[in-house]
Design a protein around this motif. Structure first.
Motif, PDB file in Angstrom:
ATOM      1  N   GLY A  74      16.678 -13.369 -26.201  1.00  0.00           N
ATOM      2  CA  GLY A  74      16.397 -13.213 -24.952  1.00  0.00           C
ATOM      3  C   GLY A  74      15.408 -12.539 -24.362  1.00  0.00           C
ATOM      4  N   ARG A  75      14.260 -12.178 -25.451  1.00  0.00           N
ATOM      5  CA  ARG A  75      13.004 -11.651 -25.004  1.00  0.00           C
ATOM      6  C   ARG A  75      11.904 -12.725 -24.995  1.00  0.00           C
ATOM      7  N   VAL A  76      10.909 -12.320 -24.028  1.00  0.00           N
ATOM      8  CA  VAL A  76       9.659 -13.083 -24.103  1.00  0.00           C
ATOM      9  C   VAL A  76       9.009 -13.338 -25.465  1.00  0.00           C
ATOM     10  N   ARG A  77       8.957 -14.534 -25.861  1.00  0.00           N
ATOM     11  CA  ARG A  77       8.125 -14.868 -27.133  1.00  0.00           C
ATOM     12  C   ARG A  77       7.009 -15.830 -26.857  1.00  0.00           C
ATOM     13  N   GLU A  78       6.222 -15.920 -28.032  1.00  0.00           N
ATOM     14  CA  GLU A  78       4.949 -16.841 -27.868  1.00  0.00           C
ATOM     15  C   GLU A  78       5.815 -18.171 -28.799  1.00  0.00           C
ATOM     16  N   LEU A  79       6.275 -18.954 -27.626  1.00  0.00           N
ATOM     17  CA  LEU A  79       7.241 -20.031 -27.874  1.00  0.00           C
ATOM     18  C   LEU A  79       6.557 -21.125 -28.959  1.00  0.00           C
ATOM     19  N   ALA A  80       5.261 -21.334 -28.527  1.00  0.00           N
ATOM     20  CA  ALA A  80       4.689 -22.519 -29.047  1.00  0.00           C
ATOM     21  C   ALA A  80       3.008 -22.361 -29.032  1.00  0.00           C
ATOM     22  N   TRP A  81       2.312 -22.667 -29.956  1.00  0.00           N
ATOM     23  CA  TRP A  81       0.935 -22.535 -29.820  1.00  0.00           C
ATOM     24  C   TRP A  81       0.348 -23.680 -30.846  1.00  0.00           C
ATOM     25  N   MET A  82      -0.758 -24.343 -30.457  1.00  0.00           N
ATOM     26  CA  MET A  82      -1.580 -25.258 -31.099  1.00  0.00           C
ATOM     27  C   MET A  82      -2.782 -25.013 -30.976  1.00  0.00           C
ATOM     28  N   SER A  83      -3.581 -25.079 -32.207  1.00  0.00           N
ATOM     29  CA  SER A  83      -5.226 -25.202 -32.136  1.00  0.00           C
ATOM     30  C   SER A  83      -5.683 -26.474 -32.226  1.00  0.00           C
ATOM     31  N   ALA A  84      -6.920 -26.770 -31.444  1.00  0.00           N
ATOM     32  CA  ALA A  84      -7.428 -28.348 -31.371  1.00  0.00           C
ATOM     33  C   ALA A  84      -8.655 -28.187 -31.849  1.00  0.00           C
ATOM     34  N   ASP A  85      -9.238 -29.052 -32.621  1.00  0.00           N
ATOM     35  CA  ASP A  85     -10.640 -29.375 -32.932  1.00  0.00           C
ATOM     36  C   ASP A  85     -11.459 -30.286 -32.293  1.00  0.00           C
ATOM     37  N   VAL A 249     -13.742 -17.102 -25.153  1.00  0.00           N
ATOM     38  CA  VAL A 249     -12.996 -16.317 -24.132  1.00  0.00           C
ATOM     39  C   VAL A 249     -11.634 -16.693 -24.447  1.00  0.00           C
ATOM     40  N   VAL A 250     -10.858 -15.549 -23.854  1.00  0.00           N
ATOM     41  CA  VAL A 250      -9.506 -15.789 -23.969  1.00  0.00           C
ATOM     42  C   VAL A 250      -9.008 -15.628 -22.687  1.00  0.00           C
ATOM     43  N   VAL A 251      -8.450 -16.490 -22.033  1.00  0.00           N
ATOM     44  CA  VAL A 251      -7.919 -16.422 -20.688  1.00  0.00           C
ATOM     45  C   VAL A 251      -6.484 -16.557 -20.706  1.00  0.00           C
ATOM     46  N   THR A 252      -5.626 -15.891 -19.966  1.00  0.00           N
ATOM     47  CA  THR A 252      -4.221 -15.860 -19.569  1.00  0.00           C
ATOM     48  C   THR A 252      -3.938 -15.805 -18.177  1.00  0.00           C
ATOM     49  N   ALA A 253      -2.484 -16.637 -18.193  1.00  0.00           N
ATOM     50  CA  ALA A 253      -1.983 -16.761 -16.785  1.00  0.00           C
ATOM     51  C   ALA A 253      -0.659 -16.259 -17.045  1.00  0.00           C
ATOM     52  N   SER A 254       0.015 -15.352 -16.402  1.00  0.00           N
ATOM     53  CA  SER A 254       1.315 -15.117 -16.487  1.00  0.00           C
ATOM     54  C   SER A 254       2.117 -14.539 -15.297  1.00  0.00           C
ATOM     55  N   LEU A 255       3.240 -14.374 -15.217  1.00  0.00           N
ATOM     56  CA  LEU A 255       4.035 -14.055 -14.102  1.00  0.00           C
ATOM     57  C   LEU A 255       3.826 -12.545 -13.960  1.00  0.00           C
ATOM     58  N   ALA A 256       3.276 -12.080 -12.793  1.00  0.00           N
ATOM     59  CA  ALA A 256       2.940 -10.875 -12.679  1.00  0.00           C
ATOM     60  C   ALA A 256       4.222  -9.870 -12.601  1.00  0.00           C
ATOM     61  N   SER A 257       5.578 -10.473 -12.109  1.00  0.00           N
ATOM     62  CA  SER A 257       6.781  -9.861 -11.926  1.00  0.00           C
ATOM     63  C   SER A 257       7.734 -10.585 -12.449  1.00  0.00           C
ATOM     64  N   PRO A 258       7.770 -11.025 -14.134  1.00  0.00           N
ATOM     65  CA  PRO A 258       8.700 -12.177 -14.552  1.00  0.00           C
ATOM     66  C   PRO A 258       9.921 -11.782 -14.321  1.00  0.00           C
ATOM     67  N   PRO A 259      11.067 -12.633 -14.239  1.00  0.00           N
ATOM     68  CA  PRO A 259      12.470 -12.539 -14.076  1.00  0.00           C
ATOM     69  C   PRO A 259      12.834 -11.711 -15.181  1.00  0.00           C
ATOM     70  N   ASP A 260      14.184 -11.175 -14.967  1.00  0.00           N
ATOM     71  CA  ASP A 260      14.803 -10.458 -15.914  1.00  0.00           C
ATOM     72  C   ASP A 260      15.139 -11.550 -17.196  1.00  0.00           C
ATOM     73  N   THR A 261      14.525 -11.152 -18.466  1.00  0.00           N
ATOM     74  CA  THR A 261      14.745 -12.038 -19.612  1.00  0.00           C
ATOM     75  C   THR A 261      15.898 -11.738 -20.446  1.00  0.00           C
ATOM     76  N   GLN A 262      16.600 -10.560 -20.337  1.00  0.00           N
ATOM     77  CA  GLN A 262      17.822 -10.198 -21.193  1.00  0.00           C
ATOM     78  C   GLN A 262      19.061 -10.946 -20.978  1.00  0.00           C
ATOM     79  N   PRO A 263      19.821 -11.397 -21.939  1.00  0.00           N
ATOM     80  CA  PRO A 263      20.963 -12.063 -21.580  1.00  0.00           C
ATOM     81  C   PRO A 263      21.705 -11.479 -20.721  1.00  0.00           C
TER      82      PRO A 263
END
Length: 263
Positions: A74-85, A249-263
Protein backbone atom coordinates in the motif's frame (compact mmCIF):
# COMPACT_ATOMS: atom_id res chain seq x y z
CA UNK A 1 6.84 5.41 -12.96
CA UNK A 2 5.84 5.75 -9.30
CA UNK A 3 2.65 4.85 -7.49
CA UNK A 4 0.73 2.13 -5.71
CA UNK A 5 -0.10 -1.16 -7.43
CA UNK A 6 -2.96 -3.38 -6.29
CA UNK A 7 -2.31 -6.63 -8.13
CA UNK A 8 -5.06 -8.63 -9.78
CA UNK A 9 -5.16 -12.15 -8.26
CA UNK A 10 -4.68 -13.76 -11.67
CA UNK A 11 -1.36 -11.92 -12.19
CA UNK A 12 0.21 -12.86 -8.85
CA UNK A 13 2.44 -15.50 -10.49
CA UNK A 14 4.36 -12.80 -12.38
CA UNK A 15 7.51 -11.47 -10.74
CA UNK A 16 9.87 -8.58 -11.41
CA UNK A 17 13.54 -9.33 -10.77
CA UNK A 18 16.49 -6.96 -11.11
CA UNK A 19 16.55 -7.47 -14.87
CA UNK A 20 12.80 -6.93 -15.07
CA UNK A 21 12.17 -9.97 -17.28
CA UNK A 22 8.40 -10.06 -16.74
CA UNK A 23 8.02 -6.30 -17.12
CA UNK A 24 10.27 -6.37 -20.18
CA UNK A 25 8.01 -8.94 -21.79
CA UNK A 26 4.85 -6.95 -21.10
CA UNK A 27 6.39 -3.70 -22.34
CA UNK A 28 7.79 -5.41 -25.44
CA UNK A 29 4.38 -6.81 -26.43
CA UNK A 30 2.76 -3.42 -25.95
CA UNK A 31 5.47 -1.67 -27.92
CA UNK A 32 4.97 -4.04 -30.83
CA UNK A 33 1.22 -3.39 -30.71
CA UNK A 34 1.93 0.33 -31.11
CA UNK A 35 4.40 -0.33 -33.92
CA UNK A 36 7.42 0.86 -31.91
CA UNK A 37 9.58 -2.07 -32.92
CA UNK A 38 12.87 -0.45 -31.99
CA UNK A 39 12.10 -1.13 -28.34
CA UNK A 40 13.39 -4.63 -29.06
CA UNK A 41 16.79 -3.22 -29.88
CA UNK A 42 17.29 -5.36 -32.97
CA UNK A 43 19.80 -4.13 -35.51
CA UNK A 44 21.02 -5.08 -38.95
CA UNK A 45 23.89 -4.28 -41.27
CA UNK A 46 23.40 -2.55 -44.58
CA UNK A 47 25.53 -1.03 -47.29
CA UNK A 48 25.05 2.70 -47.33
CA UNK A 49 27.20 5.67 -48.08
CA UNK A 50 29.98 3.32 -49.11
CA UNK A 51 30.31 1.50 -45.81
CA UNK A 52 28.62 -1.19 -43.73
CA UNK A 53 26.90 0.17 -40.64
CA UNK A 54 24.80 -1.01 -37.72
CA UNK A 55 21.54 0.93 -37.53
CA UNK A 56 18.36 0.86 -35.50
CA UNK A 57 15.14 0.16 -37.34
CA UNK A 58 13.00 2.20 -37.38
CA UNK A 59 15.61 4.37 -35.70
CA UNK A 60 13.87 5.80 -32.63
CA UNK A 61 15.52 4.08 -29.67
CA UNK A 62 16.57 0.72 -28.25
CA UNK A 63 15.80 -0.37 -24.72
CA UNK A 64 18.53 -1.67 -22.44
CA UNK A 65 17.10 -2.77 -19.10
CA UNK A 66 13.77 -2.69 -17.27
CA UNK A 67 12.63 -3.35 -13.74
CA UNK A 68 10.31 -2.31 -10.96
CA UNK A 69 9.10 -2.75 -7.39
CA UNK A 70 5.76 -4.54 -7.12
CA UNK A 71 5.72 -4.87 -3.31
CA UNK A 72 2.16 -5.15 -2.05
CA UNK A 73 2.17 -2.95 1.05
CA UNK A 74 0.00 0.00 0.00
CA UNK A 75 2.99 2.34 -0.15
CA UNK A 76 4.30 4.38 -3.09
CA UNK A 77 6.87 2.35 -5.00
CA UNK A 78 8.95 2.79 -8.14
CA UNK A 79 6.59 0.50 -10.04
CA UNK A 80 8.43 0.42 -13.36
CA UNK A 81 11.54 1.84 -14.99
CA UNK A 82 13.24 1.37 -18.33
CA UNK A 83 16.49 2.68 -19.77
CA UNK A 84 16.75 3.56 -23.45
CA UNK A 85 19.73 3.83 -25.77
CA UNK A 86 19.69 6.53 -28.46
CA UNK A 87 21.67 5.46 -31.57
CA UNK A 88 24.61 7.70 -32.42
CA UNK A 89 23.28 8.53 -35.86
CA UNK A 90 19.78 9.37 -34.61
CA UNK A 91 19.58 12.63 -32.71
CA UNK A 92 16.14 14.16 -32.66
CA UNK A 93 14.55 17.09 -30.89
CA UNK A 94 12.75 14.84 -28.39
CA UNK A 95 13.72 11.88 -26.28
CA UNK A 96 11.29 8.90 -26.24
CA UNK A 97 9.94 9.75 -22.78
CA UNK A 98 6.30 9.52 -23.88
CA UNK A 99 6.87 6.19 -25.67
CA UNK A 100 8.55 4.56 -22.68
CA UNK A 101 6.07 5.99 -20.16
CA UNK A 102 3.13 4.81 -22.26
CA UNK A 103 4.25 1.20 -22.57
CA UNK A 104 5.22 1.03 -18.89
CA UNK A 105 1.86 2.51 -17.86
CA UNK A 106 -0.02 0.06 -20.06
CA UNK A 107 1.98 -2.85 -18.65
CA UNK A 108 1.34 -1.89 -15.03
CA UNK A 109 -2.38 -1.34 -15.62
CA UNK A 110 -2.51 -4.81 -17.14
CA UNK A 111 -1.16 -6.22 -13.86
CA UNK A 112 -3.55 -4.44 -11.51
CA UNK A 113 -5.12 -1.19 -10.35
CA UNK A 114 -2.56 1.61 -10.38
CA UNK A 115 -2.66 4.83 -8.38
CA UNK A 116 -0.12 6.88 -10.30
CA UNK A 117 1.72 9.44 -8.15
CA UNK A 118 4.86 10.46 -10.03
CA UNK A 119 7.35 10.12 -12.84
CA UNK A 120 11.06 10.78 -13.05
CA UNK A 121 13.32 10.76 -16.09
CA UNK A 122 17.08 10.98 -16.55
CA UNK A 123 17.41 13.20 -19.63
CA UNK A 124 20.67 13.39 -21.64
CA UNK A 125 19.81 16.82 -23.01
CA UNK A 126 23.31 17.26 -24.44
CA UNK A 127 22.61 14.47 -26.96
CA UNK A 128 19.63 16.19 -28.60
CA UNK A 129 19.50 18.23 -31.78
CA UNK A 130 16.62 19.99 -33.47
CA UNK A 131 13.67 22.07 -32.38
CA UNK A 132 10.90 20.47 -30.28
CA UNK A 133 8.60 23.51 -30.28
CA UNK A 134 6.08 22.04 -32.74
CA UNK A 135 5.81 18.79 -30.77
CA UNK A 136 5.36 20.61 -27.48
CA UNK A 137 2.73 22.87 -29.03
CA UNK A 138 0.83 19.78 -30.22
CA UNK A 139 0.89 18.40 -26.67
CA UNK A 140 -0.34 21.73 -25.29
CA UNK A 141 -3.29 21.71 -27.70
CA UNK A 142 -4.10 18.14 -26.65
CA UNK A 143 -4.35 19.08 -22.98
CA UNK A 144 -6.34 22.19 -23.87
CA UNK A 145 -9.34 19.84 -24.12
CA UNK A 146 -9.21 19.14 -20.38
CA UNK A 147 -11.90 20.42 -18.01
CA UNK A 148 -11.14 24.18 -17.75
CA UNK A 149 -12.33 24.25 -14.15
CA UNK A 150 -9.94 21.51 -13.01
CA UNK A 151 -6.63 22.32 -11.35
CA UNK A 152 -4.24 19.76 -9.87
CA UNK A 153 -1.19 20.73 -7.74
CA UNK A 154 1.97 19.16 -9.14
CA UNK A 155 5.54 19.40 -7.85
CA UNK A 156 8.21 19.51 -10.58
CA UNK A 157 11.92 19.32 -9.87
CA UNK A 158 15.03 19.49 -12.04
CA UNK A 159 18.39 18.28 -10.73
CA UNK A 160 20.83 20.26 -12.86
CA UNK A 161 23.86 20.59 -10.63
CA UNK A 162 26.00 23.70 -10.99
CA UNK A 163 24.75 24.28 -14.55
CA UNK A 164 21.45 25.54 -13.14
CA UNK A 165 22.76 27.88 -10.49
CA UNK A 166 21.23 31.35 -10.85
CA UNK A 167 18.99 30.32 -13.76
CA UNK A 168 15.80 29.54 -11.85
CA UNK A 169 13.91 32.59 -13.09
CA UNK A 170 15.03 32.07 -16.69
CA UNK A 171 13.94 28.42 -16.59
CA UNK A 172 10.60 29.36 -15.00
CA UNK A 173 9.93 31.92 -17.73
CA UNK A 174 10.87 29.40 -20.45
CA UNK A 175 8.54 26.80 -18.88
CA UNK A 176 5.68 29.34 -18.69
CA UNK A 177 6.16 30.17 -22.36
CA UNK A 178 5.87 26.50 -23.34
CA UNK A 179 2.89 25.72 -21.11
CA UNK A 180 0.93 28.78 -22.18
CA UNK A 181 -2.19 29.48 -20.14
CA UNK A 182 -2.96 25.80 -19.47
CA UNK A 183 -0.78 25.41 -16.39
CA UNK A 184 0.62 27.68 -13.73
CA UNK A 185 4.25 27.44 -12.65
CA UNK A 186 6.42 29.29 -10.19
CA UNK A 187 9.75 28.77 -8.44
CA UNK A 188 9.04 27.18 -5.08
CA UNK A 189 11.30 27.74 -2.08
CA UNK A 190 12.04 25.16 0.57
CA UNK A 191 13.32 21.62 0.59
CA UNK A 192 13.04 19.14 -2.26
CA UNK A 193 9.46 17.83 -2.44
CA UNK A 194 9.23 14.23 -3.66
CA UNK A 195 6.12 13.28 -1.70
CA UNK A 196 4.65 11.39 -4.64
CA UNK A 197 7.87 9.50 -5.38
CA UNK A 198 9.45 6.35 -4.01
CA UNK A 199 12.86 6.62 -2.34
CA UNK A 200 15.26 5.38 -5.02
CA UNK A 201 18.77 6.18 -6.17
CA UNK A 202 21.44 4.49 -8.24
CA UNK A 203 21.68 4.36 -12.02
CA UNK A 204 18.00 5.10 -12.61
CA UNK A 205 17.46 7.20 -9.49
CA UNK A 206 17.48 10.88 -8.64
CA UNK A 207 21.26 11.28 -8.39
CA UNK A 208 20.79 12.75 -4.92
CA UNK A 209 24.42 13.82 -4.70
CA UNK A 210 23.41 16.78 -6.86
CA UNK A 211 20.60 18.02 -4.64
CA UNK A 212 22.43 21.31 -4.10
CA UNK A 213 21.67 22.00 -7.76
CA UNK A 214 17.94 21.18 -7.69
CA UNK A 215 15.29 23.55 -9.02
CA UNK A 216 11.78 23.07 -7.66
CA UNK A 217 8.64 24.42 -9.32
CA UNK A 218 5.11 24.54 -7.99
CA UNK A 219 2.64 23.89 -10.81
CA UNK A 220 -1.09 23.55 -11.32
CA UNK A 221 -2.01 21.28 -14.20
CA UNK A 222 -5.42 20.76 -15.88
CA UNK A 223 -5.41 17.05 -14.96
CA UNK A 224 -3.18 14.32 -13.56
CA UNK A 225 -2.03 11.30 -15.55
CA UNK A 226 1.21 9.74 -16.85
CA UNK A 227 0.75 11.75 -20.06
CA UNK A 228 0.54 15.04 -18.13
CA UNK A 229 3.63 14.09 -16.11
CA UNK A 230 5.50 13.39 -19.36
CA UNK A 231 4.36 16.73 -20.77
CA UNK A 232 5.69 18.62 -17.74
CA UNK A 233 8.97 16.68 -17.74
CA UNK A 234 9.53 17.33 -21.44
CA UNK A 235 8.62 21.01 -21.16
CA UNK A 236 11.09 21.49 -18.30
CA UNK A 237 13.76 19.58 -20.20
CA UNK A 238 13.29 21.75 -23.29
CA UNK A 239 13.34 24.91 -21.15
CA UNK A 240 16.62 23.82 -19.60
CA UNK A 241 18.15 23.36 -23.03
CA UNK A 242 16.96 26.84 -24.01
CA UNK A 243 18.83 28.46 -21.11
CA UNK A 244 22.07 26.52 -21.71
CA UNK A 245 21.56 23.69 -19.19
CA UNK A 246 22.05 21.08 -21.90
CA UNK A 247 23.58 18.25 -19.91
CA UNK A 248 22.29 15.13 -18.17
CA UNK A 249 19.55 16.16 -15.76
CA UNK A 250 16.94 14.39 -13.65
CA UNK A 251 13.44 15.84 -13.95
CA UNK A 252 10.49 14.71 -11.81
CA UNK A 253 6.77 15.42 -11.83
CA UNK A 254 4.69 14.21 -8.88
CA UNK A 255 1.49 14.95 -7.07
CA UNK A 256 2.19 17.73 -4.59
CA UNK A 257 -0.43 16.29 -2.24
CA UNK A 258 -0.86 12.62 -3.15
CA UNK A 259 -3.96 10.81 -1.92
CA UNK A 260 -3.82 8.47 1.04
CA UNK A 261 -1.91 5.43 -0.18
CA UNK A 262 -2.49 3.20 2.83
CA UNK A 263 -4.92 0.27 2.46
Amino acid sequence: MHGVLDRYPWTSHLTCEDTGSELYGLAMRRSEAYGWYSTGGWTYKYQGWGEARIVQDPGRWADCLAGGDWTQDGRVRELAWMSADIPNDVRESRLPVLHVARILSDAMNRLGRVRFTGLHAVLPLHELVGDASDDLEAMRKWFALADPSASVPVSVTAATGQAGWGKETAVRDAVRERLGDLAEVDVSAGQLDLSGMADVDGEHGYNKGRERGVMRFACRAPEWSPDVAVWLVEVVGDALRAVACAEQVVVTASLASPPDTQP
